[in-house]
Design a protein around this motif. Structure first.
Motif, PDB file in Angstrom:
ATOM      1  N   GLY A   1       0.804  -1.216   0.000  1.00 31.89           N
ATOM      2  CA  GLY A   1       0.000   0.000   0.000  1.00 31.89           C
ATOM      3  C   GLY A   1       0.836   1.265   0.000  1.00 31.89           C
ATOM      4  O   GLY A   1       0.500   2.241  -0.695  1.00 31.89           O
ATOM      5  N   THR A   2       1.932   1.267   0.759  1.00 30.59           N
ATOM      6  CA  THR A   2       2.794   2.462   0.759  1.00 30.59           C
ATOM      7  C   THR A   2       3.387   2.698  -0.628  1.00 30.59           C
ATOM      8  O   THR A   2       3.490   3.832  -1.094  1.00 30.59           O
ATOM      9  CB  THR A   2       3.921   2.332   1.798  1.00 30.59           C
ATOM     10  OG1 THR A   2       4.794   1.256   1.460  1.00 30.59           O
ATOM     11  CG2 THR A   2       3.378   2.132   3.201  1.00 30.59           C
TER      12      THR A   2
ATOM     13  N   LEU B   1       2.037   1.887  -3.529  1.00 28.11           N
ATOM     14  CA  LEU B   1       1.006   2.418  -4.420  1.00 28.11           C
ATOM     15  C   LEU B   1       0.722   3.888  -4.152  1.00 28.11           C
ATOM     16  O   LEU B   1       0.461   4.656  -5.092  1.00 28.11           O
ATOM     17  CB  LEU B   1      -0.272   1.591  -4.262  1.00 28.11           C
ATOM     18  CG  LEU B   1      -0.214   0.165  -4.825  1.00 28.11           C
ATOM     19  CD1 LEU B   1      -1.431  -0.626  -4.391  1.00 28.11           C
ATOM     20  CD2 LEU B   1      -0.095   0.180  -6.345  1.00 28.11           C
ATOM     21  N   GLU B   2       0.772   4.292  -2.892  1.00 27.02           N
ATOM     22  CA  GLU B   2       0.492   5.704  -2.587  1.00 27.02           C
ATOM     23  C   GLU B   2       1.608   6.618  -3.080  1.00 27.02           C
ATOM     24  O   GLU B   2       1.340   7.679  -3.657  1.00 27.02           O
ATOM     25  CB  GLU B   2       0.272   5.897  -1.095  1.00 27.02           C
ATOM     26  CG  GLU B   2      -0.167   7.303  -0.727  1.00 27.02           C
ATOM     27  CD  GLU B   2      -1.474   7.734  -1.381  1.00 27.02           C
ATOM     28  OE1 GLU B   2      -1.645   8.949  -1.621  1.00 27.02           O
ATOM     29  OE2 GLU B   2      -2.322   6.863  -1.665  1.00 27.02           O
TER      30      GLU B   2
ATOM     31  N   SER C   1       1.253   6.988  -6.730  1.00 30.08           N
ATOM     32  CA  SER C   1       0.138   7.868  -7.084  1.00 30.08           C
ATOM     33  C   SER C   1       0.508   9.338  -6.914  1.00 30.08           C
ATOM     34  O   SER C   1       0.158  10.185  -7.748  1.00 30.08           O
ATOM     35  CB  SER C   1      -1.069   7.521  -6.206  1.00 30.08           C
ATOM     36  OG  SER C   1      -2.180   8.324  -6.524  1.00 30.08           O
TER      37      SER C   1
ATOM     38  N   ARG D   1      -1.390   2.859   2.338  1.00 33.00           N
ATOM     39  CA  ARG D   1      -1.481   4.131   1.621  1.00 33.00           C
ATOM     40  C   ARG D   1      -1.634   5.281   2.614  1.00 33.00           C
ATOM     41  O   ARG D   1      -0.997   6.337   2.469  1.00 33.00           O
ATOM     42  CB  ARG D   1      -2.649   4.100   0.635  1.00 33.00           C
ATOM     43  CG  ARG D   1      -2.494   3.060  -0.470  1.00 33.00           C
ATOM     44  CD  ARG D   1      -3.524   3.220  -1.569  1.00 33.00           C
ATOM     45  NE  ARG D   1      -3.293   4.460  -2.308  1.00 33.00           N
ATOM     46  CZ  ARG D   1      -3.905   4.777  -3.444  1.00 33.00           C
ATOM     47  NH1 ARG D   1      -4.802   3.945  -3.955  1.00 33.00           N
ATOM     48  NH2 ARG D   1      -3.644   5.925  -4.057  1.00 33.00           N
TER      49      ARG D   1
ATOM     50  N   ARG E   1       1.122   8.547   3.612  1.00 36.66           N
ATOM     51  CA  ARG E   1       0.760   9.961   3.682  1.00 36.66           C
ATOM     52  C   ARG E   1       1.030  10.518   5.083  1.00 36.66           C
ATOM     53  O   ARG E   1       1.482  11.660   5.233  1.00 36.66           O
ATOM     54  CB  ARG E   1      -0.703  10.157   3.287  1.00 36.66           C
ATOM     55  CG  ARG E   1      -1.016   9.710   1.868  1.00 36.66           C
ATOM     56  CD  ARG E   1      -2.417  10.111   1.426  1.00 36.66           C
ATOM     57  NE  ARG E   1      -2.526  11.556   1.280  1.00 36.66           N
ATOM     58  CZ  ARG E   1      -2.118  12.246   0.211  1.00 36.66           C
ATOM     59  NH1 ARG E   1      -1.556  11.622  -0.811  1.00 36.66           N
ATOM     60  NH2 ARG E   1      -2.257  13.550   0.161  1.00 36.66           N
TER      61      ARG E   1
END
Length: 380
Positions: A101-102, A104-105, A108, A306, A310
């Motif tokens: 998830g990290t 993919l973020e 993005s 994700r 952030r």
């Protein structure tokens, strides 16, 4: 997990640069910090530009468990690298899914910087259980449009800071609120506790207990020791794992003061002091933050990753040091009682999942952790 600066204290006591255009060969590098220097510079293929940033994402034990293939002109297929599991401390791949998830973020955010949106479809061939497998984690398509993300500026500055924090400099309630409430995420809860509160003091104690439990569990300790990269030669060779380097390390190895066997052996000085190393880290925490998901599935794990990426970037923007305290959340039998106490300490109900726990505070700058380089993550 043993960190290199604590071992230095113990022993004291006894880029990817410019990426070539699409179609050219991506040259491997042995420089462990190269990926952090101007990632994606000169890149004409926006996918490789984004991927050059994504490999800088935080991830468990610095395993960097990411494989990608490029499809057509605008798509990426993202896979979990099954050779990079942590079977002792992450038996169900939950923490590694968070690491996906990290990735993919950060991808993005990098896409938005160059005028693209990353359209991400998770688990196109179905959700993998009870472990991640070699089927795609995500299909990603870059399409034109979207606004830039201000967190982009902090990708190459982001760190997991494992130093002792400044105990004389508290995090204010206003700063904590700013850190946690800027971007609420559906089905995720963000919360925190500052030094002096019962929850924070309990989490300090549990962090120490969990770390010691990991060290005292031979199979879990061995997993970390096996992933330790000792000295410049090993760090350059592997560019992953737990890097350990400082002046004189070669001499200490030659004298037998620093060996994997001693790090693993109860009764040795380096083992005992390693066992105690989380005490000052926990005591110096100005507070803790955590992420709880409403569900216990792979989608929630990726979402938590994700969100954590952030959170870590916002902490960097605010000048706050952050260090995941993952031991207390690990899902092997020896950790179960401490894990249950940690869930109780953050007020979590049994139907939810405590995905991330991290200490926060203020500390000096630290160098980036090693990265293997983008060529190591491309499937051929």
């Amino acid at each position: 997990m043993t960190d290199r600066r604590t071992i230095l204290q113990i022993l004291a006591l006894s880029s990817l640069a410019a990426v070539p255009a699409v179609g050219a060969t991506l040259k491997p590098t042995t420089d462990p910090a190269a990926a952090w220097r101007n990632p994606g510079a000169g890149q004409k293929d926006p996918r490789l530009y984004c991927l050059a940033h994504a490999i800088l994402a935080p991830n468990p034990h610095n395993r960097q468990p990411w494989l990608v293939s490029l499809e057509g002109d605008d798509s990426i297929v993202f896979y979990f690298d099954t050779s990079r599991r942590l079977p002792a401390t992450d038996p169900y791949d939950r923490q590694l899914a968070i690491g996906c998830g990290t990735f993919l973020e950060i991808l993005s955010i990098a896409a938005a910087e160059i005028g693209y949106q990353a359209q991400i479809s998770l688990f196109p061939m179905g959700e993998p259980q009870p472990n991640l497998d070699d089927k795609p984690v995500a299909h990603i398509r870059l399409v034109k449009g979207g606004a830039k993300d201000p967190l982009y500026a902090f990708i190459t500055q982001r760190r997991s800071n494992k130093e002792v924090y400044d105990a004389k400099k508290p995090v204010s309630p206003e700063t904590l609120q700013n850190l946690l409430t800027r971007e609420p995420v559906e089905r995720l809860t963000f919360a925190g506790a500052l030094s002096g509160t019962p929850a924070c003091e309990k989490l300090r104690s549990l962090s120490v207990q969990a770390y010691r439990r990991e060290v005292e569990t031979p199979i879990a300790l061995k997993e970390s020791i096996d992933l330790m990269r000792i000295g410049k030669a090993e760090i350059a060779k592997y560019r992953d794992g737990i890097d350990l380097d400082f002046p004189g390390i070669g001499a200490m190895q030659a004298m037998g003061l620093l060996t994997r066997e001693k790090l693993m052996t109860p009764g040795t000085k380096v083992y005992q002091q390693g066992l105690e190393q989380y005490d000052p880290l926990a005591k110096s925490a100005a507070g803790y933050v955590w992420i709880i998901s409403d569900t216990k599935d792979r989608y929630a794990e990726v979402a938590a990753g994700r969100a954590y990426a952030r959170l870590n970037l916002r902490a960097t923007a605010l000048g706050i040091a952050m260090h995941p305290m993952s031991q207390a959340l690990q899902e092997y039998a020896e950790m179960s009682a401490i894990k249950a106490e940690t869930e109780k300490a953050v007020g979590m109900s049994p139907d939810k999942c405590l995905q991330m726990l991290a200490r926060i505070g203020y500390a000096g700058k630290v160098p980036p952790s090693p990265r293997r380089g983008l060529s190591e993550h491309l499937r051929t």
